[in-house]
Scaffold this active site. Structure first.
Site, PDB file in Angstrom:
ATOM      1  N   LYS A  45      -8.041   5.577   1.594  1.00  0.00           N
ATOM      2  CA  LYS A  45      -9.332   5.517   0.910  1.00  0.00           C
ATOM      3  C   LYS A  45     -10.405   6.175   1.786  1.00  0.00           C
ATOM      4  CE  LYS A  45     -12.085   1.799  -1.297  1.00  0.00           C
ATOM      5  NZ  LYS A  45     -12.120   0.331  -1.526  1.00  0.00           N
TER       6      LYS A  45
ATOM      7  N   SER B 115     -10.684  -5.317  -4.865  1.00  0.00           N
ATOM      8  CA  SER B 115     -10.603  -3.849  -4.875  1.00  0.00           C
ATOM      9  C   SER B 115      -9.257  -3.248  -4.480  1.00  0.00           C
ATOM     10  CB  SER B 115     -11.688  -3.258  -3.990  1.00  0.00           C
ATOM     11  OG  SER B 115     -12.929  -3.370  -4.618  1.00  0.00           O
TER      12      SER B 115
ATOM     13  N   SER C 217     -12.323  -1.096  -6.413  1.00  0.00           N
ATOM     14  CA  SER C 217     -12.862   0.160  -5.952  1.00  0.00           C
ATOM     15  C   SER C 217     -11.826   1.077  -5.306  1.00  0.00           C
ATOM     16  CB  SER C 217     -13.991  -0.086  -4.961  1.00  0.00           C
ATOM     17  OG  SER C 217     -13.480  -0.674  -3.764  1.00  0.00           O
TER      18      SER C 217
END
Lengths: 484, 95
Positions: free
Chosen positions: A78, A177, A153
């Site tokens: 990420k 997330s 997310s």
């Protein structure tokens, strides 16, 4: 089998047996990324040169016999993880040109074992979102149905695993997330206990809730990743100094005699019928495997979302004060220092980030601090107590990850409260600070993946992996592949 | 509970944000809906409950006071939008 469809464990055997080199595997992954990326949008930055250089090094390491399970394995992370010398945006315009001077401990640990970085993955801006729609770098699409969101997310982290653009990925979980996108994309995602993995070099959203974890194709890979990530880091004073177990050896313990709690507040009316039947089938599977079910209660569940959106936004408003245009990131042209702060922030942040900073600032502002922020911290205590009490009687809990399968892109964009409520089953775990895992447990009538959440005691990751592995051995959900 | 545009402007000032007029209207109604939702916490009796600021009970984490090398000036300044020698440069603060 195509390289890009392999697990860490498969590819490790192929690498060690010299059936394939890491350079070949990495090249195959880079080609796969290029071919499906226009449909998915999992990446913010692809790093082919960095990847191939690391793969070459890994091949030498493998040749010398000095290799780990992760040596030569192509991963992606990420874009919230700092990577020295590689642009790190956190999904935000305000960090569009930011090249970190050091790396996150979690990534550094994987790299030191010889893992190969394919690139940095798309995410909601500053990890604020449940759909990946708040990224400044375009939406990520669900590989199972590209009209749907991948979750957020860590949406890019889940989509990349599902679209076979990386063997495994790293994400972060502040209110769900990792688990919610893993559920929506049909992969395994684990949020470790707060303090289990270092947060050093992870761009902060809500520091008392943020935690790093892996997203993988199966539970065995999840154990490999967690073992590499876990442990105390002198650079993160909130990381906990307890020994890291051999997670892989926990996998085959089975679930016979394990007591699994079913919190009644998580099996509510309004749960999508497909989710409901997937949960019923999962319970049946576990029963057949010899687990015992206990009805339990987490009475303050209904207060969790409200508590979270006060605590997380308050922490965010403080953490994001550092983006002022002085030392790094976007700086707007201005004549005065105050104008420079205000203009830099207003130009650099997107709408969801501004909304959360505003909410958090409000909750911390004079006259409201006790009524909102301190009140939420007290309710957090009650929510934690719920878990402590319930875990006196059970070894773990089983719940849905999300009330519905992935929703359509654009569906909740204009209704932040509805978006926040999609995290209703994942948020309490972050408030309590304990660990939980999402694993594939079925499909909706329209073919979208449905995830099952196992919640463990603090530092009970072994039990999660053991129970997850048993489920996986008894079902075939994790072997299905998105048609992309 | 009613969040007005004036409240939004006040909070935006505290947060060093500048909002467009349409954005102010939108934030006022969205914040109003969210704050209305969190009102439900007020119905819960929390007398005598100790607030939790951190999930893991821990005291200060001490370490030996040993000097380690730091990243150094050039790396620290590499992302500076503007610099003057070994300093971050900003618009003039004092007239």
């Amino acid at each position: 089998m195509n390289v890009f469809e392999m697990t860490i464990n498969d590819l490790h055997i192929a690498l060690k047996g010299k059936q394939i080199s890491s350079v070949e595997a990495t090249s195959a992954m880079l080609e796969r990324i290029e071919s499906v990326e226009p449909q998915v949008g999992s990446f913010i930055t692809v790093t082919p040169e960095v990847a191939l250089a690391a793969a070459k090094e890994a091949d030498q390491r493998i040749a010398s016999g000095n290799c780990h399970l992760l040596t030569g394995i192509p991963l992606a992370i990420k874009d919230i993880f700092l990577t020295e010398g590689i642009r790190t945006t956190c999904g935000s315009r305000i960090l569009d040109n930011f090249i970190p001077p050091y790396s996150a401990t979690s990534w550094e640990k994987l790299r030191n074992l010889g893992a190969v970085l394919l690139g940095k993955l798309n995410q909601d801006e500053f990890a604020m979102g449940s759909s990946n729609e708040s990224s400044a770098y375009g939406v990520t699409r669900n590989p199972w149905d590209t009209t749907c969101i991948p979750g957020g997310s860590s949406g890019g982290s889940a989509a990349a695993v599902a679209a076979r653009q990386a063997i495994a990925t790293l994400g972060t979980d502040t209110g769900g997330s990792i688990r919610q996108p893993a559920s929506h994309c049909g992969c395994v995602g684990l949020k470790p206990t707060y303090g289990r993995v270092s947060r050093y070099g992870v761009i902060a959203y809500a520091s008392s809730l943020d935690q790093v974890g892996p997203l993988t194709r199966d539970v065995a890979d999840c154990a490999v990743m967690l073992e590499a990530l876990a442990g105390h880091d002198p650079k993160d004073s909130t990381s906990v100094d307890t020994p890291v177990p051999d997670y892989t050896s926990a996998l085959k313990r089975g679930v016979k005699g394990l007591k699994i709690g079913l919190p009644k507040e998580y099996f509510i009316a309004g749960l999508d019928p497909d989710v409901q039947s997937a949960m019923a089938a999962a319970i049946e599977t576990y029963r057949r495997l010899g687990a015992e079910f206990v009805d339990i209660t987490l009475p303050h569940t209904d207060y969790a979302v409200a508590t979270y959106y006060l605590i997380a936004t308050a922490e965010a408003s403080s953490n994001l004060a550092r983006y002022d245009g002085v030392r790094f990131g976007h700086r707007a042209e201005a004549d005065s220092l105050l104008d420079m702060y205000t203009k830099s922030r207003s130009e650099g942040f997107g709408s969801e980030v501004k909304r959360r900073i505003m909410l958090g600032t409000y909750a911390l502002s004079s006259g409201y601090y006790d009524a909102y922020y301190v009140k939420a911290q007290k309710v957090r205590t009650l929510i934690m107590d719920d878990f402590t009490k319930a875990f006196a009687d059970v070894d773990l809990m089983l719940t849905p990850v999300a009330p519905t399968p992935a929703f359509k892109i654009g569906e909740k964009v204009n209704d932040p409260l509805q978006m926040y409520l999609s995290d209703i089953f994942t948020i309490p775990v972050n408030l309590a600070g304990t660990c939980a895992m999402s694993l594939p447990a079925g499909f909706s009538s329209s073919g979208l993946p449905i995830g099952l959440q196992l919640i463990g005691k603090p530092f009970g990751e072994e039990t999660l992996l053991q129970a997850g592995y048993a489920f996986e051995q008894a079902t075939e959900w994790h072997t299905r592949k998105a048609t992309i | 509970m009613k969040i007005t545009v004036a409240d939004v402007e006040h909070v935006a000032r505290l947060a060093r944000l500048e909002l467009a007029p349409a954005e102010k209207e939108q934030f006022a109604s969205q914040m109003d809906a969210i704050l209305d939702y969190v009102e439900k916490l007020k119905g819960l009796n929390t007398d005598g409950i100790v607030p939790t600021s951190h999930a893991v009970p821990m005291e200060n984490a001490f370490r030996e006071d040993v000097v380690d090398p730091s990243i150094g000036l050039e790396k620290a300044l590499a992302n500076a939008p503007d610099r003057a020698g070994t300093f971050f440069a900003v618009p003039k603060v004092i007239e």
